[in-house]
Design a protein around this motif. Structure first.
Motif: not given
Length: 200
Positions: A114-115, A131-133, A136, A156, A159, A165-167, A170
């Protein structure tokens, strides 16, 4: 190519492509050109190395562009670049004494799957967002339980949606933070940014 114009009339042009990387300054200022070139070359050479937060040249350019928007002078811009781009495995240490006001400093770094986005605002507030797979994590200084709970709920929900997307999330958190002077303004900006995004 990235072109930045400062209020005093100075223009910085950053070019990166197949023919190499270069920085030019108009009107010509050898010292500033060399300082900017040194930071830019150093950071692009570190891209992809373990522990370095930027994983692509695009991220470096994006970071420079975002910083330029909040810098009032080229000196402020260089100071911000040094803090954001010249980082490796070092953890922020608590600052002691009175700091002169500076633009919001935001650091984006990859972490496992994640980020992590860490922001320090003009008014002294800070936050760290992971921010993980699958989850959060949010930490603010100073903490405000009611607000922090609302932020966690909001993030949340984002997400859990198919997009961004997560990226992308972020990067959005990072960009909005650059324009905000505190966490409340950042949250307001995030709501606005999400509301403006075209629905597919």
């Amino acid at each position: 190519m990235l072109r930045i114009m400062f209020p005093n009339g100075m223009t910085v042009t950053v070019t990166a492509g197949r023919n190499g990387k270069s920085v030019s300054v108009i009107p010509d200022d050898r010292e500033i050109t060399e300082r900017l070139s040194s930071i830019f070359q150093w950071s692009t050479n570190r891209v992809g190395e373990p522990g370095y937060p930027f994983t692509s040249l695009n991220q470096v350019i994006y970071g420079m562009e975002t910083l330029a928007r909040s810098a009032m002078s080229i000196e402020q811009f260089i100071e911000g670049l040094r803090e954001v781009l010249e980082v490796s495995d070092k953890h922020p240490v608590p600052e002691v004494g009175v700091r002169t006001p500076s633009p919001t400093v935001v650091d984006l770094s990859p972490s496992g799957n994640g980020w992590i986005v860490a922001a320090r605002f003009l008014r002294g507030e800070r936050f760290k967002l992971a921010i993980n797979k699958a989850s959060i994590g949010w930490a603010a200084d100073p903490p405000e339980p009611t607000r922090d709970k609302a932020i966690m709920k909001f993030l949340s929900r984002l997400k859990g949606a198919p997009a961004p997307t997560d990226e992308d999330l972020a990067l959005l958190v990072m960009e909005v933070a650059h324009y905000s002077s505190d966490i409340a303004e950042w949250l307001k900006g995030m709501h606005s940014a999400i509301a403006e995004e075209p629905r597919s």
